[in-house]
Design a protein around this motif. Structure first.
Motif, PDB file in Angstrom:
ATOM      1  N   ARG A   1       0.842  -1.194   0.000  1.00  8.21           N
ATOM      2  CA  ARG A   1       0.000   0.000   0.000  1.00  8.21           C
ATOM      3  C   ARG A   1       0.879   1.247   0.000  1.00  8.21           C
ATOM      4  NH1 ARG A   1      -2.118   3.141   4.136  1.00  8.21           N
ATOM      5  NH2 ARG A   1      -4.241   3.961   3.859  1.00  8.21           N
ATOM      6  N   LEU A   2       0.568   2.186  -0.909  1.00  8.13           N
ATOM      7  CA  LEU A   2       1.309   3.432  -1.013  1.00  8.13           C
ATOM      8  C   LEU A   2       0.304   4.572  -1.149  1.00  8.13           C
ATOM      9  CD1 LEU A   2       4.344   4.196  -1.145  1.00  8.13           C
ATOM     10  CD2 LEU A   2       4.134   4.229  -3.631  1.00  8.13           C
ATOM     11  N   VAL A   3       0.469   5.612  -0.327  1.00  7.08           N
ATOM     12  CA  VAL A   3      -0.447   6.752  -0.340  1.00  7.08           C
ATOM     13  C   VAL A   3       0.260   7.966  -0.928  1.00  7.08           C
ATOM     14  CG1 VAL A   3      -1.882   8.293   1.051  1.00  7.08           C
ATOM     15  CG2 VAL A   3      -1.660   5.888   1.688  1.00  7.08           C
ATOM     16  N   SER A   4      -0.424   8.641  -1.836  1.00  9.75           N
ATOM     17  CA  SER A   4       0.099   9.857  -2.457  1.00  9.75           C
ATOM     18  C   SER A   4      -0.854  11.010  -2.177  1.00  9.75           C
ATOM     19  CB  SER A   4       0.257   9.661  -3.965  1.00  9.75           C
ATOM     20  OG  SER A   4       0.657  10.868  -4.598  1.00  9.75           O
ATOM     21  N   LEU A   5      -0.306  12.197  -1.924  1.00  8.13           N
ATOM     22  CA  LEU A   5      -1.109  13.404  -1.745  1.00  8.13           C
ATOM     23  C   LEU A   5      -0.883  14.285  -2.964  1.00  8.13           C
ATOM     24  CD1 LEU A   5      -2.989  14.718   0.368  1.00  8.13           C
ATOM     25  CD2 LEU A   5      -1.010  15.992   1.182  1.00  8.13           C
ATOM     26  N   VAL A   6      -1.946  14.482  -3.750  1.00  2.85           N
ATOM     27  CA  VAL A   6      -1.838  15.247  -4.996  1.00  2.85           C
ATOM     28  C   VAL A   6      -2.895  16.335  -5.001  1.00  2.85           C
ATOM     29  CG1 VAL A   6      -0.984  13.215  -6.222  1.00  2.85           C
ATOM     30  CG2 VAL A   6      -3.424  13.727  -6.267  1.00  2.85           C
ATOM     31  N   THR A   7      -2.790  17.266  -5.941  1.00  2.00           N
ATOM     32  CA  THR A   7      -3.798  18.314  -6.060  1.00  2.00           C
ATOM     33  C   THR A   7      -5.052  17.756  -6.736  1.00  2.00           C
ATOM     34  OG1 THR A   7      -3.030  19.059  -8.227  1.00  2.00           O
ATOM     35  CG2 THR A   7      -1.975  20.050  -6.289  1.00  2.00           C
ATOM     36  N   ARG A   8      -6.180  18.392  -6.455  1.00  4.48           N
ATOM     37  CA  ARG A   8      -7.421  17.987  -7.129  1.00  4.48           C
ATOM     38  C   ARG A   8      -7.284  18.192  -8.632  1.00  4.48           C
ATOM     39  NH1 ARG A   8     -12.187  18.068  -4.139  1.00  4.48           N
ATOM     40  NH2 ARG A   8     -13.208  17.442  -6.072  1.00  4.48           N
ATOM     41  N   ARG A   9      -6.539  19.213  -9.043  1.00  2.27           N
ATOM     42  CA  ARG A   9      -6.324  19.458 -10.464  1.00  2.27           C
ATOM     43  C   ARG A   9      -5.594  18.280 -11.104  1.00  2.27           C
ATOM     44  NH1 ARG A   9      -8.593  21.216 -14.441  1.00  2.27           N
ATOM     45  NH2 ARG A   9      -9.218  22.986 -13.128  1.00  2.27           N
ATOM     46  N   SER A  10      -4.611  17.699 -10.385  1.00  2.00           N
ATOM     47  CA  SER A  10      -3.899  16.539 -10.913  1.00  2.00           C
ATOM     48  C   SER A  10      -4.831  15.351 -11.091  1.00  2.00           C
ATOM     49  CB  SER A  10      -2.747  16.157  -9.976  1.00  2.00           C
ATOM     50  OG  SER A  10      -1.759  17.162  -9.950  1.00  2.00           O
ATOM     51  N   VAL A  11      -5.767  15.178 -10.162  1.00  2.00           N
ATOM     52  CA  VAL A  11      -6.732  14.072 -10.277  1.00  2.00           C
ATOM     53  C   VAL A  11      -7.530  14.212 -11.562  1.00  2.00           C
ATOM     54  CG1 VAL A  11      -8.792  13.020  -9.258  1.00  2.00           C
ATOM     55  CG2 VAL A  11      -6.878  13.694  -7.794  1.00  2.00           C
ATOM     56  N   LEU A  12      -7.936  15.458 -11.857  1.00  2.00           N
ATOM     57  CA  LEU A  12      -8.723  15.695 -13.071  1.00  2.00           C
ATOM     58  C   LEU A  12      -7.866  15.588 -14.326  1.00  2.00           C
ATOM     59  CD1 LEU A  12     -10.859  18.738 -11.826  1.00  2.00           C
ATOM     60  CD2 LEU A  12     -11.601  16.358 -12.068  1.00  2.00           C
ATOM     61  N   ASP A  13      -6.691  16.219 -14.293  1.00  2.00           N
ATOM     62  CA  ASP A  13      -5.835  16.238 -15.489  1.00  2.00           C
ATOM     63  C   ASP A  13      -5.344  14.839 -15.870  1.00  2.00           C
ATOM     64  OD1 ASP A  13      -6.149  18.946 -15.615  1.00  2.00           O
ATOM     65  OD2 ASP A  13      -4.162  19.451 -14.808  1.00  2.00           O
ATOM     66  N   LEU A  14      -5.076  14.005 -14.855  1.00  2.00           N
ATOM     67  CA  LEU A  14      -4.576  12.659 -15.119  1.00  2.00           C
ATOM     68  C   LEU A  14      -5.697  11.627 -15.219  1.00  2.00           C
ATOM     69  CD1 LEU A  14      -1.517  12.611 -12.665  1.00  2.00           C
ATOM     70  CD2 LEU A  14      -1.503  13.070 -15.129  1.00  2.00           C
ATOM     71  N   ALA A  15      -6.951  12.114 -15.047  1.00  2.00           N
ATOM     72  CA  ALA A  15      -8.129  11.235 -15.119  1.00  2.00           C
ATOM     73  C   ALA A  15      -7.991  10.045 -14.159  1.00  2.00           C
ATOM     74  CB  ALA A  15      -8.351  10.747 -16.550  1.00  2.00           C
ATOM     75  N   LEU A  16      -7.605  10.365 -12.932  1.00  2.00           N
ATOM     76  CA  LEU A  16      -7.404   9.313 -11.936  1.00  2.00           C
ATOM     77  C   LEU A  16      -8.742   8.865 -11.365  1.00  2.00           C
ATOM     78  CD1 LEU A  16      -4.329  10.761  -9.977  1.00  2.00           C
ATOM     79  CD2 LEU A  16      -4.344   9.239 -11.974  1.00  2.00           C
ATOM     80  N   THR A  17      -8.974   7.578 -11.365  1.00  2.00           N
ATOM     81  CA  THR A  17     -10.159   6.979 -10.757  1.00  2.00           C
ATOM     82  C   THR A  17      -9.733   5.660 -10.125  1.00  2.00           C
ATOM     83  OG1 THR A  17     -10.739   5.793 -12.790  1.00  2.00           O
ATOM     84  CG2 THR A  17     -11.723   7.984 -12.475  1.00  2.00           C
ATOM     85  N   GLU A  18     -10.619   5.103  -9.313  1.00  2.00           N
ATOM     86  CA  GLU A  18     -10.329   3.791  -8.737  1.00  2.00           C
ATOM     87  C   GLU A  18     -10.154   2.773  -9.863  1.00  2.00           C
ATOM     88  OE1 GLU A  18     -12.896   2.419  -5.665  1.00  2.00           O
ATOM     89  OE2 GLU A  18     -12.943   4.356  -4.626  1.00  2.00           O
ATOM     90  N   GLY A  19      -9.087   1.995  -9.778  1.00  2.00           N
ATOM     91  CA  GLY A  19      -8.786   1.001 -10.803  1.00  2.00           C
ATOM     92  C   GLY A  19      -7.822   1.468 -11.870  1.00  2.00           C
ATOM     93  N   THR A  20      -7.528   2.787 -11.914  1.00  2.00           N
ATOM     94  CA  THR A  20      -6.612   3.314 -12.924  1.00  2.00           C
ATOM     95  C   THR A  20      -5.188   2.814 -12.667  1.00  2.00           C
ATOM     96  OG1 THR A  20      -7.916   5.341 -13.160  1.00  2.00           O
ATOM     97  CG2 THR A  20      -5.633   5.407 -13.947  1.00  2.00           C
ATOM     98  N   PRO A  21      -4.501   2.255 -13.688  1.00  2.00           N
ATOM     99  CA  PRO A  21      -3.090   1.886 -13.518  1.00  2.00           C
ATOM    100  C   PRO A  21      -2.227   3.142 -13.545  1.00  2.00           C
ATOM    101  CG  PRO A  21      -3.808   1.377 -15.746  1.00  2.00           C
ATOM    102  CD  PRO A  21      -5.037   1.850 -15.011  1.00  2.00           C
ATOM    103  N   VAL A  22      -1.273   3.233 -12.639  1.00  2.00           N
ATOM    104  CA  VAL A  22      -0.408   4.414 -12.545  1.00  2.00           C
ATOM    105  C   VAL A  22       1.024   3.985 -12.261  1.00  2.00           C
ATOM    106  CG1 VAL A  22      -2.195   6.035 -11.761  1.00  2.00           C
ATOM    107  CG2 VAL A  22      -0.929   4.658 -10.086  1.00  2.00           C
ATOM    108  N   LEU A  23       1.927   4.941 -12.438  1.00  2.00           N
ATOM    109  CA  LEU A  23       3.309   4.773 -12.046  1.00  2.00           C
ATOM    110  C   LEU A  23       3.536   5.673 -10.833  1.00  2.00           C
ATOM    111  CD1 LEU A  23       5.759   3.173 -13.138  1.00  2.00           C
ATOM    112  CD2 LEU A  23       6.493   5.290 -14.248  1.00  2.00           C
ATOM    113  N   ALA A  24       3.898   5.088  -9.699  1.00  2.00           N
ATOM    114  CA  ALA A  24       4.178   5.848  -8.476  1.00  2.00           C
ATOM    115  C   ALA A  24       5.688   5.948  -8.308  1.00  2.00           C
ATOM    116  CB  ALA A  24       3.562   5.155  -7.268  1.00  2.00           C
ATOM    117  N   SER A  25       6.191   7.156  -8.094  1.00  2.00           N
ATOM    118  CA  SER A  25       7.633   7.336  -7.964  1.00  2.00           C
ATOM    119  C   SER A  25       7.970   8.213  -6.772  1.00  2.00           C
ATOM    120  CB  SER A  25       8.225   7.934  -9.252  1.00  2.00           C
ATOM    121  OG  SER A  25       7.659   9.211  -9.508  1.00  2.00           O
ATOM    122  N   PHE A  26       9.136   7.974  -6.195  1.00  2.00           N
ATOM    123  CA  PHE A  26       9.633   8.783  -5.083  1.00  2.00           C
ATOM    124  C   PHE A  26      11.148   8.645  -5.048  1.00  2.00           C
ATOM    125  CE2 PHE A  26       8.001   4.703  -3.681  1.00  2.00           C
ATOM    126  CZ  PHE A  26       9.077   4.122  -3.025  1.00  2.00           C
TER     127      PHE A  26
END
Length: 359
Positions: A327-352
């Motif tokens: 489990r990995l938690v990310s804190l992003v802007t609401r604008r990023s959620v919209l711009d990246l079309a993030l929804t439950e089930g979306t595959p993403v690349l998490a980096s740190f």
């Protein structure tokens, strides 16, 4: 060396045989704002009452400017240079001006000096226009400004604030917090500030003590405490939501590879193969991007494919939970959620970055 304005040594407070406060040593230094942050029931308000000489410890010593405070008449004299502001303002049924003057009248200050101080602090707290208004008709924020003005007009050696913003709405809280921070920076009043709120703790304190279970668990600058918590439970309380456990698999030139579940994480540090590590990553350090983008322009060493399992809106930000094999938690802007079309089930690349991990 200048003596602390207030100090506790081997102080314990027990109720019914149960110890609720156990502090070996705590010093409030001249001119600083020392913030104590802890969850409800951690003992921070009890600690404030002991420092304010409103509660006698079961054992231990309270000192002011290096001198031990004893009970009786000496204790009363030692209370005079203190001022306390509580979460709920306790205002008399009279004008705001008279409320701010209350402590000065008790001290029998000359009228001219009383008037000068009251007018000054009404102005500093931005409530001069409310001087003649009955204090019990003030809004919550106005009432707390009057309470702070009353305390600061005393020019106390030590100002003690017990969650003074907790009962205020968001905009009022932020405005008063900003004004008070600026005032304390100007007048250098030594301040002891109690809160359970991370934002207030970061904004207000020169030093920050984290209190849990009646004990001081860590003390340092806010930057030190939030970036390098001393233990897992402190890390969780200061907002390090990503706590990973792993075993060092490889080590080379100050960089180690740690196996976490079935994945590998690069960490900066001089650890040896076989070492077991507990690692913390603040959620704001975790960057998300759509999986198809491949190797985007970033200096992050750790790039993990995963899938979003939850999104929680938090005003202008959003908390995004990703399953990366852990489990990995990310804190992003609401604008990023919209711009990246993030929804439950979306595959993403998490980096740190490897340097963003605190072991």
């Amino acid at each position: 060396m200048t003596a602390p304005v207030a100090e506790l040594r081997d102080v314990q407070v027990a109720y019914g045989g149960r110890t609720v406060l156990d502090v070996s040593r705590l010093a409030v230094l001249p001119g600083e704002t020392l913030t104590v942050m802890g969850p409800n029931g951690s003992g921070k308000s009890t600690l404030l009452r002991v420092l304010a000489l409103l509660e006698r410890p079961t054992r231990g010593e309270v000192l002011q400017r290096g001198a031990r405070v004893s009970s009786g008449s000496d204790s009363l004299a030692c209370r005079r240079p203190l001022a306390v502001v509580l979460q709920q303002p306790l205002l008399r049924n009279t004008s705001t001006w008279e409320n701010v003057a209350t402590g000065l009248r008790f001290r029998h200050l000359p009228w001219a000096e009383t008037r000068c101080r009251v007018d000054e602090w009404l102005g500093r707290l931005g409530i001069t226009h409310l001087a003649r208004q009955n204090a019990r008709t003030l809004s919550g924020g106005e009432a707390q400004r009057a309470s702070l003005a009353r305390a600061l007009a005393l020019e106390p050696d030590l100002l003690l604030l017990d969650e003074p913003f907790a009962a205020l709405d968001g905009p009022t809280r932020l405005a008063l917090m900003g004004d008070l921070r600026a005032i304390l920076a100007q007048v250098k009043t030594t301040t002891f500030f109690v809160t359970h709120d991370r934002t207030e703790a970061q904004a207000m304190g020169d030093r920050l003590a984290v209190m849990m279970g009646g004990r001081i668990r860590q003390i340092g600058t806010p930057e030190e405490v939030f970036a390098a918590p001393a233990s897992e439970d402190v890390a969780a309380f200061v907002g390090v939501e990503n706590i990973l456990r792993g075993v060092v698999a490889l080590a080379s030139d100050g960089l180690v590879t740690v196996r976490v579940s079935e994945r590998e994480v690069a960490v900066v540090g001089g650890y040896s193969p076989g070492d077991e590590l507990v690692m913390g990553i603040r959620p704001e350090e975790v960057v998300l991007e759509p999986l198809p983008r491949g190797a985007a322009l970033t200096s992050a060493r750790n790039r993990l494919a995963g899938r979003i399992t939850a999104i929680l809106p938090l005003g202008a930000q959003a908390r995004v939970v990703v399953d990366c094999g852990f489990r990995l938690v990310s804190l992003v802007t609401r604008r990023s959620v919209l711009d990246l079309a993030l929804t439950e089930g979306t595959p993403v690349l998490a980096s740190f970055k490897a340097s963003a991990i605190h072991v």
